[in-house]
Design an enzyme around this catalytic site. Structure first.
Site, mmCIF file in Angstrom:
data_model
loop_
_atom_site.group_PDB
_atom_site.id
_atom_site.type_symbol
_atom_site.label_atom_id
_atom_site.label_comp_id
_atom_site.label_asym_id
_atom_site.label_seq_id
_atom_site.Cartn_x
_atom_site.Cartn_y
_atom_site.Cartn_z
ATOM 1 N N ASP A 116 -10.808 14.007 -8.614
ATOM 2 C CA ASP A 116 -9.366 14.208 -8.031
ATOM 3 C C ASP A 116 -9.574 14.878 -6.626
ATOM 4 O O ASP A 116 -9.924 15.963 -6.679
ATOM 5 C CB ASP A 116 -8.352 15.186 -8.839
ATOM 6 C CG ASP A 116 -7.038 15.362 -8.515
ATOM 7 O OD1 ASP A 116 -6.998 14.940 -7.005
ATOM 8 O OD2 ASP A 116 -6.120 15.932 -9.060
ATOM 9 N N ILE A 117 -9.411 13.917 -5.388
ATOM 10 C CA ILE A 117 -9.806 14.586 -4.270
ATOM 11 C C ILE A 117 -9.136 15.655 -3.723
ATOM 12 O O ILE A 117 -9.357 16.339 -2.681
ATOM 13 C CB ILE A 117 -10.044 13.233 -3.216
ATOM 14 C CG1 ILE A 117 -8.385 12.501 -3.192
ATOM 15 C CG2 ILE A 117 -10.835 12.204 -3.411
ATOM 16 C CD1 ILE A 117 -8.255 11.623 -1.947
ATOM 17 N N ASN A 163 -9.317 5.906 1.550
ATOM 18 C CA ASN A 163 -8.113 4.807 1.191
ATOM 19 C C ASN A 163 -7.219 5.527 0.202
ATOM 20 O O ASN A 163 -6.151 4.970 0.257
ATOM 21 C CB ASN A 163 -9.044 3.721 0.632
ATOM 22 C CG ASN A 163 -8.086 2.882 0.006
ATOM 23 O OD1 ASN A 163 -7.292 2.048 0.515
ATOM 24 N ND2 ASN A 163 -8.181 2.849 -1.252
ATOM 25 N N TYR A 221 5.940 9.732 3.604
ATOM 26 C CA TYR A 221 4.639 8.939 3.567
ATOM 27 C C TYR A 221 4.132 8.306 4.759
ATOM 28 O O TYR A 221 2.917 8.452 5.170
ATOM 29 C CB TYR A 221 4.890 7.758 2.393
ATOM 30 C CG TYR A 221 3.646 6.608 2.340
ATOM 31 C CD1 TYR A 221 2.614 7.038 1.741
ATOM 32 C CD2 TYR A 221 3.898 5.508 2.892
ATOM 33 C CE1 TYR A 221 1.383 5.800 1.577
ATOM 34 C CE2 TYR A 221 2.542 4.460 2.882
ATOM 35 C CZ TYR A 221 1.731 4.829 2.219
ATOM 36 O OH TYR A 221 0.708 4.007 2.446
ATOM 37 N N ALA A 275 4.978 9.401 7.695
ATOM 38 C CA ALA A 275 4.450 10.616 8.508
ATOM 39 C C ALA A 275 3.028 11.092 8.172
ATOM 40 O O ALA A 275 2.350 11.219 9.091
ATOM 41 C CB ALA A 275 5.351 11.738 8.522
ATOM 42 N N ILE A 299 1.033 -5.444 1.309
ATOM 43 C CA ILE A 299 -0.251 -6.036 0.690
ATOM 44 C C ILE A 299 -0.161 -5.983 -0.631
ATOM 45 O O ILE A 299 0.563 -4.985 -1.247
ATOM 46 C CB ILE A 299 -1.701 -5.120 0.998
ATOM 47 C CG1 ILE A 299 -1.742 -4.988 2.589
ATOM 48 C CG2 ILE A 299 -2.651 -5.537 0.244
ATOM 49 C CD1 ILE A 299 -1.967 -6.151 3.283
#
Length: 255
Positions: A65-66, A92, A156, A158, A189
């Site tokens: 969990d970054i 990403n 999001y 921002a 996408i």
């Protein structure tokens, strides 16, 4: 050597991709692995990461969990201990919590900032020594709507716009250390980010309709098309490219 970009062949590079369990992250992991790179696929959920790594000896899943304390350092430490180098960091991972002003909660705001902005900054910071040694590249994944209005998803957008400012600022800061910093800004996408957000099929269809109406090429893009842009910007042949944000959006940002 500081001030020199990496000339290492693509087949000997080590690459970290966050949010690698699905969508753009998975396609990017596959694209780098196809070039012969060693890829560390980072994500919260182990099952999707295992699917990403399935069938490829070049992809190693790493559950993390970054946004958690100490996790950026653990990721970099694992890479260093396993491979002894890092050539490309692809930031990403991202989350969306839709909400118009008036309906935002503290959790909706802080969760997006933690994943989309704070975590990439801390991971890049932790990776600096390895990237400087290799003359490496940081690739940030933004969004084309970070450059225009996205009603109902302002936080999001921002957070991703802020990531683009980090990209440009880091490119200047880190150039003397031989590190390039670039970004891609995907448009519409075909990824599961809407499902992860909890959108109903009806709401997801409405979002896709809005996206198509704002995309001149009049189609939804594929994760592989974004992965191509990422690998090309990170390639040794792109050694004089830094500070750019490349839209991969079917023309949406200029429409």
């Amino acid at each position: 050597m500081a001030g020199m970009t990496s000339t290492a062949p693509r087949s000997s590079r080590v690459v970290v991709v966050t949010g690698a369990g699905t969508g753009i992250g998975r396609a990017t992991a596959h694209a780098f692995a196809a070039e012969g790179a060693h890829v560390i696929a980072v994500g919260r959920r182990s099952a999707p990461l295992d699917e990403t790594a399935s069938g490829s000896s070049r992809i190693t899943p790493l559950s993390a969990d970054i946004t958690a304390d100490g996790e950026p350092e653990r990721i970099v430490r694992t890479v260093s201990e396993t491979y002894g180098r890092l050539d490309v960091l692809v930031n990403n991972a991202g989350i969306v919590r839709s909400g118009a002003l008036g309906k935002l909660t503290p959790e909706m705001i802080t969760a997006q900032l933690a994943t989309n902005l704070v975590a990439p900054a801390l991971l890049a910071q932790a990776a600096l020594p390895l990237l400087e040694t290799s003359g490496g590249v940081i690739v940030n994944v933004s969004t084309s709507v970070g450059q225009r209005a996205w009603p109902g998803n302002s936080v999001y957008a921002a957070s991703k716009a802020a990531l683009e400012i980090l990209t440009r600022s880091w490119a200047v800061e880190l150039a003397p250390r031989g590190i390039r910093v670039v970004a891609v800004a995907p448009g519409a996408i075909a990824t599961p980010i809407g499902e992860h957000q909890g959108l109903t099929p009806e709401r997801l269809a409405a979002v896709r309709e809005w996206q198509l109406a704002h995309t001149p090429l009049a189609r939804i893009g594929h994760p592989e098309e974004v992965a191509w842009a990422i690998t090309q910007l990170a390639a040794p042949a792109a050694s004089f490219v830094t500070g750019v944000v490349l839209p991969v959006d079917g023309g949406a940002v200029v429409a």
